[in-house]
Write an enzyme that holds these catalytic residues in place. Structure first.
Site, PDB file in Angstrom:
ATOM      1  N   SER A 248       0.903  -1.591  -0.018  1.00  0.00           N
ATOM      2  CA  SER A 248       0.010  -0.363   0.241  1.00  0.00           C
ATOM      3  C   SER A 248       0.550   1.349   0.211  1.00  0.00           C
ATOM      4  CB  SER A 248      -0.370  -0.030   0.527  1.00  0.00           C
ATOM      5  OG  SER A 248      -0.041  -0.580   2.501  1.00  0.00           O
ATOM      6  N   LEU A 249       1.794   1.350  -0.466  1.00  0.00           N
ATOM      7  CA  LEU A 249       3.472   2.228   0.587  1.00  0.00           C
ATOM      8  C   LEU A 249       3.669   2.538   0.142  1.00  0.00           C
ATOM      9  CD1 LEU A 249       3.918   2.690   4.683  1.00  0.00           C
ATOM     10  CD2 LEU A 249       1.841   3.731   3.266  1.00  0.00           C
TER      11      LEU A 249
ATOM     12  N   ASP B  46       5.909  -4.679  13.048  1.00  0.00           N
ATOM     13  CA  ASP B  46       5.680  -6.060  12.192  1.00  0.00           C
ATOM     14  C   ASP B  46       5.917  -6.413  11.700  1.00  0.00           C
ATOM     15  OD1 ASP B  46       3.502  -6.022  10.939  1.00  0.00           O
ATOM     16  OD2 ASP B  46       3.785  -4.930   9.060  1.00  0.00           O
TER      17      ASP B  46
END
Length: 556
Positions: free
Chosen positions: A123-124, A276
Protein backbone atom coordinates in the site's frame (compact mmCIF):
# COMPACT_ATOMS: atom_id res chain seq x y z
CA UNK A 1 -11.67 15.77 -3.06
CA UNK A 2 -15.10 16.10 -1.42
CA UNK A 3 -16.15 12.61 -2.56
CA UNK A 4 -13.56 10.81 -0.44
CA UNK A 5 -14.50 12.42 2.92
CA UNK A 6 -18.16 11.67 2.11
CA UNK A 7 -17.23 8.05 1.38
CA UNK A 8 -15.43 7.76 4.73
CA UNK A 9 -18.33 9.30 6.65
CA UNK A 10 -20.78 7.02 4.82
CA UNK A 11 -18.68 3.99 5.87
CA UNK A 12 -18.65 5.22 9.51
CA UNK A 13 -22.44 5.69 9.44
CA UNK A 14 -23.09 2.23 7.97
CA UNK A 15 -20.75 0.67 10.55
CA UNK A 16 -22.51 2.46 13.44
CA UNK A 17 -25.96 1.37 12.21
CA UNK A 18 -24.71 -2.18 11.65
CA UNK A 19 -23.23 -2.45 15.15
CA UNK A 20 -26.46 -1.06 16.64
CA UNK A 21 -28.48 -3.61 14.66
CA UNK A 22 -26.21 -6.46 15.77
CA UNK A 23 -26.72 -5.45 19.41
CA UNK A 24 -30.52 -5.71 19.32
CA UNK A 25 -31.95 -8.97 20.62
CA UNK A 26 -35.04 -8.72 18.40
CA UNK A 27 -32.87 -8.58 15.25
CA UNK A 28 -32.04 -12.30 15.64
CA UNK A 29 -34.78 -14.62 14.29
CA UNK A 30 -35.44 -17.21 16.97
CA UNK A 31 -33.50 -15.23 19.58
CA UNK A 32 -29.80 -14.46 20.03
CA UNK A 33 -27.31 -17.18 20.93
CA UNK A 34 -23.52 -16.87 21.36
CA UNK A 35 -23.03 -18.73 18.06
CA UNK A 36 -25.39 -16.43 16.13
CA UNK A 37 -23.82 -13.31 17.62
CA UNK A 38 -20.32 -14.57 16.75
CA UNK A 39 -21.32 -15.46 13.17
CA UNK A 40 -22.86 -12.03 12.60
CA UNK A 41 -19.85 -10.30 14.18
CA UNK A 42 -17.51 -12.20 11.84
CA UNK A 43 -19.59 -11.23 8.80
CA UNK A 44 -19.48 -7.60 9.93
CA UNK A 45 -15.69 -7.82 10.42
CA UNK A 46 -15.16 -9.32 6.95
CA UNK A 47 -17.29 -6.58 5.42
CA UNK A 48 -15.27 -3.88 7.18
CA UNK A 49 -12.01 -5.47 6.06
CA UNK A 50 -13.19 -5.39 2.44
CA UNK A 51 -14.17 -1.73 2.83
CA UNK A 52 -10.72 -0.89 4.24
CA UNK A 53 -9.07 -2.62 1.28
CA UNK A 54 -11.29 -0.64 -1.11
CA UNK A 55 -10.34 2.67 0.53
CA UNK A 56 -6.67 1.97 -0.04
CA UNK A 57 -3.33 2.68 1.58
CA UNK A 58 -4.20 4.70 4.70
CA UNK A 59 -7.04 2.37 5.71
CA UNK A 60 -5.01 -0.78 5.12
CA UNK A 61 -2.35 0.56 7.48
CA UNK A 62 -5.06 1.76 9.89
CA UNK A 63 -6.57 -1.72 9.99
CA UNK A 64 -3.18 -3.24 10.73
CA UNK A 65 -2.72 -0.78 13.61
CA UNK A 66 -6.21 -1.38 15.01
CA UNK A 67 -5.57 -5.13 15.03
CA UNK A 68 -3.30 -4.38 18.01
CA UNK A 69 -6.23 -3.02 20.06
CA UNK A 70 -8.10 -5.98 21.62
CA UNK A 71 -8.84 -3.63 24.53
CA UNK A 72 -11.20 -1.47 22.43
CA UNK A 73 -12.37 -3.70 19.54
CA UNK A 74 -14.37 -6.96 19.49
CA UNK A 75 -12.36 -10.16 19.19
CA UNK A 76 -13.83 -11.05 15.77
CA UNK A 77 -12.84 -7.67 14.32
CA UNK A 78 -9.32 -7.90 15.75
CA UNK A 79 -8.91 -11.37 14.23
CA UNK A 80 -10.01 -10.22 10.76
CA UNK A 81 -7.91 -7.05 10.82
CA UNK A 82 -4.83 -8.96 11.99
CA UNK A 83 -5.02 -10.94 8.73
CA UNK A 84 -5.30 -7.74 6.66
CA UNK A 85 -2.34 -7.70 4.31
CA UNK A 86 -1.51 -5.34 1.48
CA UNK A 87 -3.06 -6.55 -1.78
CA UNK A 88 -2.48 -3.52 -3.98
CA UNK A 89 -1.60 -3.59 -7.70
CA UNK A 90 1.80 -2.24 -8.67
CA UNK A 91 2.26 1.10 -10.41
CA UNK A 92 4.06 1.45 -13.73
CA UNK A 93 7.80 1.10 -14.20
CA UNK A 94 7.91 4.51 -15.92
CA UNK A 95 6.60 6.13 -12.73
CA UNK A 96 9.29 4.29 -10.74
CA UNK A 97 12.02 5.69 -12.99
CA UNK A 98 10.60 9.22 -12.77
CA UNK A 99 10.48 9.07 -8.95
CA UNK A 100 14.05 7.80 -8.75
CA UNK A 101 15.25 10.67 -10.93
CA UNK A 102 13.29 13.23 -8.86
CA UNK A 103 14.57 11.91 -5.53
CA UNK A 104 18.16 10.92 -6.37
CA UNK A 105 19.10 13.19 -9.28
CA UNK A 106 22.57 12.42 -10.64
CA UNK A 107 23.01 9.57 -8.15
CA UNK A 108 20.68 7.49 -10.35
CA UNK A 109 23.70 6.82 -12.57
CA UNK A 110 24.97 4.40 -9.88
CA UNK A 111 21.96 2.16 -10.45
CA UNK A 112 22.17 -0.41 -13.25
CA UNK A 113 20.06 -3.44 -14.14
CA UNK A 114 16.95 -2.15 -12.40
CA UNK A 115 14.40 -4.97 -12.75
CA UNK A 116 11.11 -3.88 -14.28
CA UNK A 117 8.93 -6.40 -12.41
CA UNK A 118 8.75 -5.53 -8.68
CA UNK A 119 9.65 -8.10 -6.03
CA UNK A 120 6.61 -6.92 -4.07
CA UNK A 121 3.93 -4.25 -4.12
CA UNK A 122 2.24 -2.88 -1.00
CA UNK A 123 0.00 0.00 0.00
CA UNK A 124 2.91 2.40 0.66
CA UNK A 125 5.53 1.37 -1.85
CA UNK A 126 6.87 -1.29 -4.15
CA UNK A 127 10.29 -2.93 -4.18
CA UNK A 128 12.56 -3.45 -7.20
CA UNK A 129 15.80 -5.39 -7.33
CA UNK A 130 18.84 -3.68 -8.90
CA UNK A 131 22.63 -3.78 -9.20
CA UNK A 132 25.06 -0.95 -8.54
CA UNK A 133 28.09 -0.12 -10.61
CA UNK A 134 30.24 -1.47 -7.79
CA UNK A 135 28.59 -4.88 -8.20
CA UNK A 136 26.58 -4.55 -4.98
CA UNK A 137 23.15 -6.23 -5.12
CA UNK A 138 20.41 -4.02 -3.67
CA UNK A 139 16.68 -3.47 -3.48
CA UNK A 140 14.99 -0.09 -3.97
CA UNK A 141 11.80 0.67 -2.06
CA UNK A 142 9.92 3.40 -3.97
CA UNK A 143 6.94 5.21 -2.44
CA UNK A 144 3.67 5.46 -4.34
CA UNK A 145 3.14 8.89 -5.93
CA UNK A 146 0.74 11.35 -4.26
CA UNK A 147 0.48 9.25 -1.14
CA UNK A 148 1.20 11.86 1.54
CA UNK A 149 -1.63 14.19 0.44
CA UNK A 150 -4.11 11.30 0.47
CA UNK A 151 -2.88 10.13 3.89
CA UNK A 152 -3.32 13.56 5.45
CA UNK A 153 -6.85 13.92 4.05
CA UNK A 154 -7.93 10.46 5.27
CA UNK A 155 -6.39 10.90 8.71
CA UNK A 156 -8.03 14.32 9.16
CA UNK A 157 -11.46 12.83 8.40
CA UNK A 158 -10.76 9.93 10.77
CA UNK A 159 -9.98 12.36 13.58
CA UNK A 160 -13.33 14.08 12.95
CA UNK A 161 -15.08 10.70 13.13
CA UNK A 162 -13.20 9.89 16.36
CA UNK A 163 -14.36 13.15 17.97
CA UNK A 164 -17.99 12.35 17.12
CA UNK A 165 -17.72 8.79 18.45
CA UNK A 166 -16.04 10.05 21.64
CA UNK A 167 -19.12 12.13 22.47
CA UNK A 168 -21.40 9.07 22.32
CA UNK A 169 -22.48 8.20 25.89
CA UNK A 170 -21.90 4.47 25.45
CA UNK A 171 -19.29 4.05 22.70
CA UNK A 172 -17.08 6.79 24.11
CA UNK A 173 -17.16 5.51 27.68
CA UNK A 174 -13.84 4.09 28.83
CA UNK A 175 -12.18 4.55 25.42
CA UNK A 176 -10.00 7.36 24.16
CA UNK A 177 -10.91 7.30 20.45
CA UNK A 178 -9.43 10.75 19.89
CA UNK A 179 -6.13 9.63 21.40
CA UNK A 180 -6.14 6.47 19.27
CA UNK A 181 -6.75 8.54 16.12
CA UNK A 182 -3.92 10.91 17.01
CA UNK A 183 -1.55 8.02 17.67
CA UNK A 184 -2.46 6.41 14.33
CA UNK A 185 -1.86 9.74 12.58
CA UNK A 186 1.57 10.12 14.21
CA UNK A 187 2.66 6.56 13.38
CA UNK A 188 1.40 6.53 9.80
CA UNK A 189 2.84 9.91 8.83
CA UNK A 190 6.22 8.88 10.25
CA UNK A 191 6.08 5.72 8.14
CA UNK A 192 5.87 7.85 4.99
CA UNK A 193 9.36 9.26 5.63
CA UNK A 194 11.80 6.60 4.41
CA UNK A 195 14.71 8.49 6.03
CA UNK A 196 13.31 7.44 9.40
CA UNK A 197 13.00 3.86 8.19
CA UNK A 198 16.66 3.96 7.12
CA UNK A 199 17.64 5.10 10.63
CA UNK A 200 15.50 2.33 12.14
CA UNK A 201 17.12 -0.31 9.91
CA UNK A 202 20.63 0.86 10.81
CA UNK A 203 19.89 0.91 14.53
CA UNK A 204 18.18 -2.49 14.42
CA UNK A 205 21.11 -3.98 12.49
CA UNK A 206 23.55 -2.60 15.06
CA UNK A 207 21.75 -4.51 17.84
CA UNK A 208 22.44 -7.89 16.16
CA UNK A 209 25.84 -7.32 14.57
CA UNK A 210 27.43 -9.91 16.87
CA UNK A 211 24.65 -12.48 16.37
CA UNK A 212 25.25 -14.66 13.25
CA UNK A 213 21.75 -16.13 13.62
CA UNK A 214 20.04 -12.81 12.87
CA UNK A 215 20.49 -10.97 9.56
CA UNK A 216 19.36 -7.40 8.77
CA UNK A 217 20.10 -5.74 5.41
CA UNK A 218 22.44 -2.74 5.47
CA UNK A 219 21.32 0.70 4.31
CA UNK A 220 22.85 2.29 1.19
CA UNK A 221 22.69 5.87 2.49
CA UNK A 222 23.81 7.67 -0.69
CA UNK A 223 20.82 6.19 -2.59
CA UNK A 224 18.17 6.79 0.08
CA UNK A 225 15.88 9.79 0.50
CA UNK A 226 12.45 10.73 1.86
CA UNK A 227 10.62 8.61 -0.73
CA UNK A 228 13.31 6.10 -1.76
CA UNK A 229 15.06 3.54 0.45
CA UNK A 230 18.00 1.46 -0.79
CA UNK A 231 19.00 -1.68 1.12
CA UNK A 232 21.25 -4.66 0.51
CA UNK A 233 19.55 -7.54 -1.26
CA UNK A 234 19.29 -10.40 1.28
CA UNK A 235 17.34 -13.33 -0.20
CA UNK A 236 15.68 -15.99 1.92
CA UNK A 237 12.90 -18.56 2.25
CA UNK A 238 9.56 -17.21 3.44
CA UNK A 239 9.28 -18.10 7.11
CA UNK A 240 5.90 -19.83 6.79
CA UNK A 241 7.02 -22.08 3.89
CA UNK A 242 7.57 -25.23 5.95
CA UNK A 243 8.16 -27.49 2.93
CA UNK A 244 10.94 -25.27 1.56
CA UNK A 245 12.55 -25.02 5.01
CA UNK A 246 12.55 -28.80 5.48
CA UNK A 247 13.89 -29.30 1.94
CA UNK A 248 16.77 -26.93 2.79
CA UNK A 249 17.56 -28.97 5.90
CA UNK A 250 16.29 -26.31 8.31
CA UNK A 251 14.14 -27.34 11.31
CA UNK A 252 11.01 -25.12 11.49
CA UNK A 253 10.85 -25.50 15.30
CA UNK A 254 14.41 -24.17 15.60
CA UNK A 255 13.49 -21.15 13.45
CA UNK A 256 10.49 -20.41 15.68
CA UNK A 257 12.62 -20.61 18.82
CA UNK A 258 15.32 -18.41 17.28
CA UNK A 259 12.74 -15.80 16.31
CA UNK A 260 11.17 -15.80 19.76
CA UNK A 261 14.57 -15.45 21.41
CA UNK A 262 15.45 -12.51 19.15
CA UNK A 263 12.15 -10.82 19.99
CA UNK A 264 12.62 -11.19 23.70
CA UNK A 265 16.11 -9.75 23.34
CA UNK A 266 14.65 -6.75 21.51
CA UNK A 267 12.12 -6.14 24.30
CA UNK A 268 14.14 -6.94 27.42
CA UNK A 269 17.69 -6.01 26.44
CA UNK A 270 17.40 -3.29 23.80
CA UNK A 271 13.92 -1.79 24.20
CA UNK A 272 13.80 -1.23 20.41
CA UNK A 273 11.87 -3.83 18.44
CA UNK A 274 10.32 -4.72 15.09
CA UNK A 275 6.59 -3.96 15.48
CA UNK A 276 5.29 -5.67 12.33
CA UNK A 277 6.63 -9.26 12.23
CA UNK A 278 4.06 -10.75 9.82
CA UNK A 279 5.26 -13.54 7.49
CA UNK A 280 5.95 -11.10 4.64
CA UNK A 281 8.59 -9.34 6.74
CA UNK A 282 10.44 -12.47 7.91
CA UNK A 283 12.55 -14.96 5.97
CA UNK A 284 15.16 -17.64 6.61
CA UNK A 285 18.59 -17.67 4.96
CA UNK A 286 20.12 -20.84 3.49
CA UNK A 287 22.27 -21.29 6.61
CA UNK A 288 19.22 -21.01 8.94
CA UNK A 289 19.72 -17.37 9.95
CA UNK A 290 16.56 -15.33 10.52
CA UNK A 291 16.15 -12.32 8.19
CA UNK A 292 14.11 -9.22 9.05
CA UNK A 293 12.65 -6.92 6.38
CA UNK A 294 10.65 -3.64 6.41
CA UNK A 295 11.54 -1.28 9.26
CA UNK A 296 8.84 1.34 8.80
CA UNK A 297 6.90 0.26 11.88
CA UNK A 298 9.20 -0.04 14.90
CA UNK A 299 8.43 0.19 18.60
CA UNK A 300 10.45 1.52 21.50
CA UNK A 301 10.17 0.96 25.24
CA UNK A 302 11.52 3.69 27.46
CA UNK A 303 13.90 2.80 30.26
CA UNK A 304 11.23 3.90 32.73
CA UNK A 305 8.66 1.47 31.32
CA UNK A 306 11.17 -1.39 31.11
CA UNK A 307 12.06 -0.83 34.76
CA UNK A 308 8.36 -0.77 35.65
CA UNK A 309 7.76 -3.98 33.69
CA UNK A 310 10.53 -5.55 35.74
CA UNK A 311 8.77 -4.57 38.95
CA UNK A 312 5.51 -5.99 37.56
CA UNK A 313 7.21 -9.32 36.86
CA UNK A 314 8.70 -9.38 40.38
CA UNK A 315 5.33 -8.56 41.93
CA UNK A 316 3.61 -11.29 39.91
CA UNK A 317 6.32 -13.82 40.78
CA UNK A 318 5.91 -12.94 44.47
CA UNK A 319 2.07 -13.02 44.18
CA UNK A 320 1.98 -9.45 45.47
CA UNK A 321 -1.43 -8.31 44.18
CA UNK A 322 -1.30 -4.86 45.80
CA UNK A 323 2.18 -4.17 44.42
CA UNK A 324 1.20 -5.36 40.93
CA UNK A 325 -1.90 -3.12 40.88
CA UNK A 326 0.18 -0.16 42.04
CA UNK A 327 2.62 -0.74 39.17
CA UNK A 328 -0.27 -1.09 36.70
CA UNK A 329 -1.63 2.26 37.89
CA UNK A 330 1.76 3.93 37.59
CA UNK A 331 2.22 2.53 34.05
CA UNK A 332 -1.16 3.87 32.95
CA UNK A 333 -2.70 0.42 32.38
CA UNK A 334 -5.42 1.32 34.90
CA UNK A 335 -7.55 4.39 34.28
CA UNK A 336 -7.05 7.24 36.77
CA UNK A 337 -9.76 7.82 39.35
CA UNK A 338 -11.15 4.27 39.41
CA UNK A 339 -11.65 2.22 42.58
CA UNK A 340 -8.65 -0.17 42.63
CA UNK A 341 -10.41 -2.56 45.02
CA UNK A 342 -12.17 -4.77 42.43
CA UNK A 343 -9.04 -4.86 40.25
CA UNK A 344 -6.87 -5.76 43.25
CA UNK A 345 -9.21 -8.62 44.17
CA UNK A 346 -9.27 -9.81 40.55
CA UNK A 347 -5.45 -9.78 40.38
CA UNK A 348 -5.18 -11.57 43.75
CA UNK A 349 -7.53 -14.35 42.59
CA UNK A 350 -5.70 -14.65 39.28
CA UNK A 351 -2.31 -14.94 41.00
CA UNK A 352 -3.48 -17.37 43.66
CA UNK A 353 -6.03 -19.51 41.83
CA UNK A 354 -5.12 -19.75 38.15
CA UNK A 355 -3.05 -17.91 35.59
CA UNK A 356 -4.53 -19.46 32.45
CA UNK A 357 -8.10 -20.18 31.34
CA UNK A 358 -10.44 -21.98 31.62
CA UNK A 359 -11.21 -20.79 35.14
CA UNK A 360 -13.14 -22.87 37.63
CA UNK A 361 -16.49 -21.71 38.99
CA UNK A 362 -15.02 -20.88 42.40
CA UNK A 363 -12.93 -18.12 40.77
CA UNK A 364 -16.09 -16.32 39.66
CA UNK A 365 -17.63 -16.97 43.08
CA UNK A 366 -14.73 -15.23 44.77
CA UNK A 367 -14.96 -12.23 42.44
CA UNK A 368 -18.74 -11.90 42.99
CA UNK A 369 -19.78 -8.25 42.62
CA UNK A 370 -16.33 -7.23 41.40
CA UNK A 371 -17.36 -8.39 37.92
CA UNK A 372 -19.97 -5.66 37.89
CA UNK A 373 -17.46 -3.02 38.95
CA UNK A 374 -15.02 -4.16 36.26
CA UNK A 375 -17.66 -4.20 33.50
CA UNK A 376 -19.18 -0.84 34.41
CA UNK A 377 -15.94 0.91 35.36
CA UNK A 378 -13.89 -0.41 32.39
CA UNK A 379 -10.67 0.23 34.31
CA UNK A 380 -8.09 -1.20 31.92
CA UNK A 381 -6.28 0.86 29.30
CA UNK A 382 -3.49 0.08 26.85
CA UNK A 383 -0.84 2.84 26.89
CA UNK A 384 0.57 3.77 23.47
CA UNK A 385 4.00 2.38 24.41
CA UNK A 386 2.50 -1.07 24.94
CA UNK A 387 0.30 -1.15 21.83
CA UNK A 388 3.11 -2.25 19.52
CA UNK A 389 4.42 -4.73 22.09
CA UNK A 390 1.06 -6.52 22.18
CA UNK A 391 0.76 -6.41 18.39
CA UNK A 392 4.28 -7.74 17.81
CA UNK A 393 3.98 -10.56 20.35
CA UNK A 394 0.56 -11.69 19.13
CA UNK A 395 1.69 -11.59 15.49
CA UNK A 396 4.86 -13.54 16.17
CA UNK A 397 2.92 -16.05 18.29
CA UNK A 398 0.92 -16.86 15.15
CA UNK A 399 4.08 -17.18 13.06
CA UNK A 400 5.64 -19.48 15.67
CA UNK A 401 2.59 -21.76 15.77
CA UNK A 402 2.60 -22.03 11.97
CA UNK A 403 6.16 -23.35 12.20
CA UNK A 404 5.71 -25.50 15.30
CA UNK A 405 2.24 -26.46 16.64
CA UNK A 406 3.79 -26.87 20.10
CA UNK A 407 5.35 -23.40 20.07
CA UNK A 408 4.96 -21.49 23.36
CA UNK A 409 6.30 -17.97 23.65
CA UNK A 410 5.77 -18.04 27.43
CA UNK A 411 7.99 -21.12 27.86
CA UNK A 412 10.79 -19.58 25.79
CA UNK A 413 10.43 -16.28 27.67
CA UNK A 414 11.34 -17.66 31.11
CA UNK A 415 15.13 -17.20 30.92
CA UNK A 416 14.64 -13.70 29.49
CA UNK A 417 12.37 -12.72 32.37
CA UNK A 418 15.08 -13.48 34.95
CA UNK A 419 16.92 -10.19 34.28
CA UNK A 420 13.63 -8.37 34.83
CA UNK A 421 13.10 -10.19 38.13
CA UNK A 422 16.55 -9.08 39.28
CA UNK A 423 16.06 -5.36 38.77
CA UNK A 424 15.86 -5.60 34.96
CA UNK A 425 19.36 -7.03 34.77
CA UNK A 426 20.94 -3.71 35.63
CA UNK A 427 23.30 -5.11 38.25
CA UNK A 428 23.79 -5.23 42.00
CA UNK A 429 23.67 -1.47 42.53
CA UNK A 430 20.08 -1.30 41.36
CA UNK A 431 19.17 -4.31 43.51
CA UNK A 432 20.67 -2.64 46.58
CA UNK A 433 18.86 0.56 45.64
CA UNK A 434 15.56 -1.32 45.44
CA UNK A 435 16.17 -2.90 48.88
CA UNK A 436 17.05 0.53 50.30
CA UNK A 437 13.91 2.06 48.79
CA UNK A 438 11.68 -0.63 50.26
CA UNK A 439 13.42 -0.34 53.65
CA UNK A 440 12.82 3.43 53.61
CA UNK A 441 9.14 2.87 52.80
CA UNK A 442 8.78 0.39 55.67
CA UNK A 443 10.56 2.78 58.05
CA UNK A 444 8.41 5.77 57.10
CA UNK A 445 5.23 3.73 57.51
CA UNK A 446 6.39 2.41 60.89
CA UNK A 447 7.12 5.94 62.11
CA UNK A 448 3.64 7.03 61.02
CA UNK A 449 1.78 4.25 62.87
CA UNK A 450 1.57 6.04 66.30
CA UNK A 451 0.19 9.20 64.70
CA UNK A 452 -2.40 7.26 62.68
CA UNK A 453 -3.47 5.31 65.78
CA UNK A 454 -3.84 8.55 67.74
CA UNK A 455 -5.97 10.09 64.97
CA UNK A 456 -8.19 7.00 64.75
CA UNK A 457 -8.75 6.90 68.52
CA UNK A 458 -9.63 10.60 68.52
CA UNK A 459 -12.19 10.05 65.73
CA UNK A 460 -13.72 7.14 67.66
CA UNK A 461 -14.04 9.27 70.81
CA UNK A 462 -15.68 12.08 68.81
CA UNK A 463 -18.05 9.68 67.03
CA UNK A 464 -16.66 10.65 63.61
CA UNK A 465 -15.39 7.23 62.55
CA UNK A 466 -17.35 5.82 59.62
CA UNK A 467 -17.26 2.19 58.57
CA UNK A 468 -17.94 1.35 54.94
CA UNK A 469 -19.26 -2.13 54.25
CA UNK A 470 -18.99 -3.34 50.68
CA UNK A 471 -21.75 -5.71 49.59
CA UNK A 472 -21.44 -6.62 45.94
CA UNK A 473 -24.82 -8.37 45.77
CA UNK A 474 -26.57 -5.41 47.41
CA UNK A 475 -24.83 -2.98 45.05
CA UNK A 476 -26.07 -4.93 42.06
CA UNK A 477 -29.62 -5.15 43.36
CA UNK A 478 -29.71 -1.41 44.14
CA UNK A 479 -28.40 -0.59 40.69
CA UNK A 480 -30.98 -2.78 39.00
CA UNK A 481 -33.74 -1.38 41.22
CA UNK A 482 -32.79 2.16 40.23
CA UNK A 483 -32.78 1.21 36.54
CA UNK A 484 -36.12 -0.53 36.89
CA UNK A 485 -37.62 2.54 38.58
CA UNK A 486 -36.36 4.79 35.78
CA UNK A 487 -37.76 2.36 33.22
CA UNK A 488 -41.15 2.28 34.93
CA UNK A 489 -41.29 6.08 35.11
CA UNK A 490 -40.42 6.44 31.44
CA UNK A 491 -42.96 3.72 30.53
CA UNK A 492 -45.71 5.68 32.32
CA UNK A 493 -44.62 8.87 30.58
CA UNK A 494 -44.69 7.14 27.20
CA UNK A 495 -48.15 5.75 27.96
CA UNK A 496 -49.39 9.23 28.88
CA UNK A 497 -47.97 10.71 25.67
CA UNK A 498 -49.58 7.88 23.66
CA UNK A 499 -52.98 8.62 25.25
CA UNK A 500 -52.54 12.34 24.53
CA UNK A 501 -51.66 11.58 20.92
CA UNK A 502 -54.75 9.37 20.56
CA UNK A 503 -57.04 12.03 22.03
CA UNK A 504 -55.58 14.74 19.82
CA UNK A 505 -55.89 12.51 16.76
CA UNK A 506 -59.71 12.33 17.16
CA UNK A 507 -60.11 15.97 18.23
CA UNK A 508 -61.06 18.93 16.05
CA UNK A 509 -57.35 19.81 15.66
CA UNK A 510 -55.64 16.51 14.76
CA UNK A 511 -52.46 18.28 13.58
CA UNK A 512 -51.55 18.84 17.23
CA UNK A 513 -50.81 15.11 17.50
CA UNK A 514 -47.26 15.91 16.38
CA UNK A 515 -46.53 17.55 19.77
CA UNK A 516 -46.77 14.39 21.95
CA UNK A 517 -45.09 12.35 19.18
CA UNK A 518 -42.06 14.65 19.06
CA UNK A 519 -41.93 14.83 22.86
CA UNK A 520 -42.05 11.04 23.06
CA UNK A 521 -39.07 10.49 20.74
CA UNK A 522 -36.26 11.26 23.27
CA UNK A 523 -38.23 9.52 26.01
CA UNK A 524 -38.51 6.42 23.84
CA UNK A 525 -34.79 6.44 23.05
CA UNK A 526 -33.99 6.73 26.75
CA UNK A 527 -36.33 3.85 27.52
CA UNK A 528 -34.57 1.66 24.90
CA UNK A 529 -31.18 2.44 26.44
CA UNK A 530 -32.46 1.46 29.88
CA UNK A 531 -33.73 -1.85 28.47
CA UNK A 532 -30.30 -2.50 26.98
CA UNK A 533 -28.60 -1.85 30.34
CA UNK A 534 -31.07 -4.12 32.13
CA UNK A 535 -30.45 -6.84 29.54
CA UNK A 536 -26.68 -6.49 30.05
CA UNK A 537 -27.16 -6.84 33.81
CA UNK A 538 -29.24 -9.94 33.20
CA UNK A 539 -26.49 -11.51 31.09
CA UNK A 540 -23.94 -10.85 33.84
CA UNK A 541 -26.22 -12.47 36.42
CA UNK A 542 -26.27 -15.62 34.29
CA UNK A 543 -22.50 -16.06 34.58
CA UNK A 544 -21.39 -19.04 36.72
CA UNK A 545 -20.96 -17.94 40.28
CA UNK A 546 -23.08 -14.79 39.82
CA UNK A 547 -26.49 -16.36 40.20
CA UNK A 548 -28.31 -16.20 43.49
CA UNK A 549 -27.57 -19.09 45.88
CA UNK A 550 -30.16 -21.88 45.93
CA UNK A 551 -32.81 -21.81 48.64
CA UNK A 552 -32.20 -24.07 51.64
CA UNK A 553 -34.22 -27.29 51.71
CA UNK A 554 -37.45 -27.21 53.67
CA UNK A 555 -37.94 -29.15 56.82
CA UNK A 556 -40.70 -31.33 55.37
Amino acid sequence: MIRRPLRIWWLALRLAVGLWWDGQRWSYPGGPTPERRSQRARRRARWLTREFLGLGSAFIKLGQLLSARPDVLPAELVEELSALQDRVPSFSFEVVQQLLEQELGERCAEIIDLEEVPLGSASLAQVHRASLRSGRQVVLKVQRPGLERLFRLDLEVLQQVARVVQRHPRWGRGRDWVGIAQECRRVLLRELDFRLEAEHAARFRQQFLDDPGIRIPAVVWELSSRRVLCLDYVPGIKITDREALVAAGIAPAAVAEKGAASYLQQLVRFGFFHADPHPGNLAVAADGALIYYDFGMMGQLSGRLRSRLGRMVRAAAGRDAAGLVAELQAAGVLAPGIDPGPVRRLVRVMLNEALTPPFSANVLNKLSGDLYELVYGQPFRLPPELIFVMRALSTFEGVGRSLDPGFSLVAIARPYLLPLMTSSGAGGNDLLGEISRQAAQVGSRALGIPRRLDESLARIEQGDLQVQIRAGETDRLLRRLALAQQSAGQSMLLAGLAVAAALLAVSTRPTLVVIPLVAGLPVGLGWLKLQARLARDGRLDQLPGMAAPPAPPSGD
